[in-house]
Design a protein around this motif. Structure first.
Motif, mmCIF file in Angstrom:
data_model
loop_
_atom_site.group_PDB
_atom_site.id
_atom_site.type_symbol
_atom_site.label_atom_id
_atom_site.label_comp_id
_atom_site.label_asym_id
_atom_site.label_seq_id
_atom_site.Cartn_x
_atom_site.Cartn_y
_atom_site.Cartn_z
ATOM 1 N N ASP A 375 -21.633 -13.178 -1.069
ATOM 2 C CA ASP A 375 -21.201 -13.610 -2.392
ATOM 3 C C ASP A 375 -20.057 -12.762 -2.906
ATOM 4 O O ASP A 375 -19.748 -12.770 -4.100
ATOM 5 C CB ASP A 375 -22.360 -13.580 -3.389
ATOM 6 C CG ASP A 375 -22.805 -12.157 -3.710
ATOM 7 O OD1 ASP A 375 -22.386 -11.216 -2.993
ATOM 8 O OD2 ASP A 375 -23.550 -11.987 -4.690
ATOM 9 N N GLU A 405 -31.478 -15.171 -4.049
ATOM 10 C CA GLU A 405 -30.061 -15.487 -4.182
ATOM 11 C C GLU A 405 -29.802 -16.998 -4.242
ATOM 12 O O GLU A 405 -28.669 -17.422 -4.439
ATOM 13 C CB GLU A 405 -29.273 -14.906 -3.000
ATOM 14 C CG GLU A 405 -29.424 -13.405 -2.806
ATOM 15 C CD GLU A 405 -28.617 -12.604 -3.817
ATOM 16 O OE1 GLU A 405 -27.866 -13.209 -4.603
ATOM 17 O OE2 GLU A 405 -28.738 -11.365 -3.818
ATOM 18 N N GLN A 407 -29.499 -20.460 -5.653
ATOM 19 C CA GLN A 407 -29.294 -21.141 -6.932
ATOM 20 C C GLN A 407 -28.525 -22.431 -6.664
ATOM 21 O O GLN A 407 -27.450 -22.410 -6.061
ATOM 22 C CB GLN A 407 -28.526 -20.251 -7.908
ATOM 23 C CG GLN A 407 -28.289 -20.888 -9.270
ATOM 24 C CD GLN A 407 -27.514 -19.969 -10.208
ATOM 25 O OE1 GLN A 407 -27.349 -18.784 -9.943
ATOM 26 N NE2 GLN A 407 -27.024 -20.530 -11.303
ATOM 27 N N GLU A 408 -29.093 -23.541 -7.071
ATOM 28 C CA GLU A 408 -28.467 -24.841 -6.832
ATOM 29 C C GLU A 408 -27.036 -24.852 -7.381
ATOM 30 O O GLU A 408 -26.790 -24.495 -8.524
ATOM 31 C CB GLU A 408 -29.281 -25.945 -7.505
ATOM 32 C CG GLU A 408 -28.864 -27.355 -7.147
ATOM 33 C CD GLU A 408 -29.290 -27.759 -5.753
ATOM 34 O OE1 GLU A 408 -28.620 -28.636 -5.162
ATOM 35 O OE2 GLU A 408 -30.293 -27.217 -5.252
ATOM 36 N N ARG A 410 -24.544 -22.952 -6.526
ATOM 37 C CA ARG A 410 -23.851 -21.658 -6.486
ATOM 38 C C ARG A 410 -22.840 -21.630 -5.357
ATOM 39 O O ARG A 410 -23.104 -22.111 -4.256
ATOM 40 C CB ARG A 410 -24.870 -20.540 -6.307
ATOM 41 C CG ARG A 410 -24.256 -19.141 -6.195
ATOM 42 C CD ARG A 410 -25.331 -18.115 -5.896
ATOM 43 N NE ARG A 410 -24.768 -16.783 -5.742
ATOM 44 C CZ ARG A 410 -25.470 -15.705 -5.415
ATOM 45 N NH1 ARG A 410 -26.782 -15.812 -5.191
ATOM 46 N NH2 ARG A 410 -24.892 -14.525 -5.288
ATOM 47 N N GLU A 411 -21.690 -21.031 -5.613
ATOM 48 C CA GLU A 411 -20.674 -20.902 -4.576
ATOM 49 C C GLU A 411 -20.841 -19.578 -3.844
ATOM 50 O O GLU A 411 -20.984 -18.514 -4.465
ATOM 51 C CB GLU A 411 -19.272 -20.984 -5.172
ATOM 52 C CG GLU A 411 -18.179 -21.020 -4.097
ATOM 53 C CD GLU A 411 -16.795 -21.245 -4.666
ATOM 54 O OE1 GLU A 411 -16.375 -22.408 -4.735
ATOM 55 O OE2 GLU A 411 -16.146 -20.254 -5.068
ATOM 56 N N VAL A 412 -20.860 -19.645 -2.527
ATOM 57 C CA VAL A 412 -20.955 -18.471 -1.673
ATOM 58 C C VAL A 412 -19.833 -18.558 -0.639
ATOM 59 O O VAL A 412 -19.014 -19.481 -0.666
ATOM 60 C CB VAL A 412 -22.338 -18.394 -0.984
ATOM 61 C CG1 VAL A 412 -23.446 -18.192 -2.007
ATOM 62 C CG2 VAL A 412 -22.609 -19.658 -0.149
ATOM 63 N N ARG A 436 -15.378 -20.985 1.564
ATOM 64 C CA ARG A 436 -16.307 -21.129 0.448
ATOM 65 C C ARG A 436 -17.268 -22.291 0.710
ATOM 66 O O ARG A 436 -16.909 -23.262 1.381
ATOM 67 C CB ARG A 436 -15.537 -21.378 -0.851
ATOM 68 C CG ARG A 436 -14.755 -20.172 -1.365
ATOM 69 C CD ARG A 436 -13.816 -20.576 -2.478
ATOM 70 N NE ARG A 436 -12.742 -21.428 -1.976
ATOM 71 C CZ ARG A 436 -11.863 -22.052 -2.753
ATOM 72 N NH1 ARG A 436 -11.937 -21.926 -4.079
ATOM 73 N NH2 ARG A 436 -10.916 -22.807 -2.215
ATOM 74 N N THR A 438 -20.982 -24.400 -1.111
ATOM 75 C CA THR A 438 -21.863 -24.587 -2.258
ATOM 76 C C THR A 438 -23.289 -24.790 -1.782
ATOM 77 O O THR A 438 -23.548 -25.591 -0.877
ATOM 78 C CB THR A 438 -21.414 -25.808 -3.083
ATOM 79 O OG1 THR A 438 -20.058 -25.610 -3.492
ATOM 80 C CG2 THR A 438 -22.298 -25.970 -4.320
#
Length: 446
Positions: A375, A405, A407-408, A410-412, A436, A438
């Motif tokens: 992240d 970690e 989370q619907e 969330r960008e990683v 990137r 999601t």
């Protein structure tokens, strides 16, 4: 070396990670035609019409017969067998005494005292070893995958799935089908050939997997394809088949947790160093010298629901201790279209600084793929089994992320490419890049 065991091979090389990262083996092979039409239409078919996959060749089938067969599988599987009978099936999972996954496969209850375990070699190989070295009254018959044995298999296996899959089966059968509940088996005939049908799918759409004697495979296939003309049936090839796990959410090859530990030594001393376990390859941006960093627990793979403490089994004590601990959670990652486009362009036009090639539709190039997910501040898990499907409309992968970690939406970031050169011939000179992605806790396809 000839006749080298897996244990001898690990001792000779010095580290199982070094052995696996430098293995020349590529992605798992499916010995069928690459495409029968084109992989895009074949992918589309399992969501709009129907697709037929020939699964007769790539999986290891092991048959277990005897009065102790149910007790035996209960002793080595995390699953409950309280209600398991003939004409039922289950996603069988075996773990080590430390609670790490050895492998999984579909266990078929063929008769009261006869089961078969089908899948990639890890679980069938281990179950056969345990049966043959135990005091249980069981006879073991192996039907090796075609890559190992050559020649005909004992049975054919056809998977037909999609909105019109049952219409195709019904037309080929000539009358209404018997009702088959999920992960149960029914019996009917096609073109006069008796078949056993498992209600099971590889793409989250309606489907049956049918088996019958291999000598009748051509007759049944011809009847199914003829019946499917009316419904837009496509025959699926190896390229499209390789992408079904990413859509469905199944991680096909967890790292068999057999390469370390005294408890697994006797098994390593029986396995061949040139067998599947000895030739499997690790690939991806995640690198550790400790093989156990590549192991998974049932929860990592989404198999926590299968863990049942209503019986004694290998690994129970370890899993009881792990049950209330933090786990990794299996999720989907939808890769950023712009970043993927840059990666693809770089892989073609980047010269000596090019990115690792993203093959389409499956970008899996090693038997056991693991890419870092972070992240920006720290690593939060691993991405595995990436690829493109028409139904998703872009690139995606499965991932195992620290549950805290997840989370619907969330960008990683996925790190794509390997940091150092290895002996894998499928890996070209390249640089690592970041893509990137999601997080989604649900399938990316409705």
């Amino acid at each position: 070396m000839t006749n080298e065991t897996l244990e001898q091979k690990i001792q000779r090389i010095g580290n199982p990670v070094r052995m696996l990262r430098n293995s020349p083996q590529g992605a798992y092979e499916f010995p069928i035609a690459s495409e029968y039409t084109n992989w895009r239409d074949e992918q589309t078919a399992w969501t709009t019409t129907a697709v037929l996959f020939d699964q007769s060749f790539h999986m290891t089938d092991v048959y277990f017969k005897g009065p102790d067969v149910k007790e035996f599988f209960s002793s080595i599987g995390i699953n409950s067998f309280a209600t398991f009978t003939r004409d039922k099936a289950k996603q069988f999972v075996a773990v080590t005494p430390d609670g790490h996954v050895i492998g999984d496969g579909i266990l078929f209850g063929l008769a009261d005292h006869e089961y078969s375990l089908v899948g990639r070699p890890a679980a069938p190989d281990y179950a056969a070893f345990k049966a043959e070295t135990s005091d249980f009254d069981i006879a073991v018959t192996r039907d090796e995958r075609s890559a190992k044995r050559g020649g005909n298999r004992l049975i054919f296996r056809y998977q037909l799935q999609g909105p019109h899959a049952l219409n195709v089966f019904e037309k080929a059968h000539g009358r209404s089908l018997p009702t088959v509940k999920f992960f149960n088996m029914g019996h009917f005939d096609i073109a006069g050939v008796p078949v056993r049908a498992l209600n099971h799918t590889m793409s989250r759409h309606t489907g049956l997997e049918i088996t019958g004697p291999s000598e009748h495979s051509a007759t049944v296939l011809e009847a199914l394809l003829a019946a499917g003309d009316e419904f837009g049936l496509k025959q699926g090839g190896a390229l499209s088949y390789a992408t079904t796990p990413t859509e469905s959410g199944w991680i096909p090859s967890p790292t068999p947790a057999i390469y370390s530990g005294e408890a697994m030594r006797s098994y390593r001393e029986v396995l061949s160093g040139s067998g599947w376990e000895g030739m499997a390859s690790i690939g991806g941006s995640f690198v550790s010298d400790d093989i156990e960093d590549y192991y998974q627990t049932p929860w990592d793979l989404g198999y926590g629901r299968h863990v049942k403490f209503d019986h004694d089994f290998v690994g129970r004590e370890a899993l009881e201790k792990l049950a209330d601990q933090p786990h990794r959670q299996k999720v989907w990652l939808r890769w950023n279209d712009g970043d993927v486009t840059k990666a693809l362009a770089s892989s073609y036009f980047g010269g000596q600084s090019r990115a690792k090639y993203l093959a389409a539709p499956s970008s899996v190039y090693a038997t056991l793929p693991f890419d870092i997910v972070h992240d920006g501040d720290h690593m939060i898990g691993l991405s595995t089994y990436s690829g493109y499907t028409v139904n998703v409309g872009g690139w995606s992968s499965l991932a195992m992320l620290d549950e805290g970690e997840v989370q619907e939406g969330r960008e990683v970031v996925v790190v794509w490419g390997e940091p150092d050169a290895t002996d894998k011939p499928v890996v070209e000179h390249h640089r690592q890049i970041e893509i990137r992605a999601t997080i989604s806790t649900r399938s990316l396809v409705a």
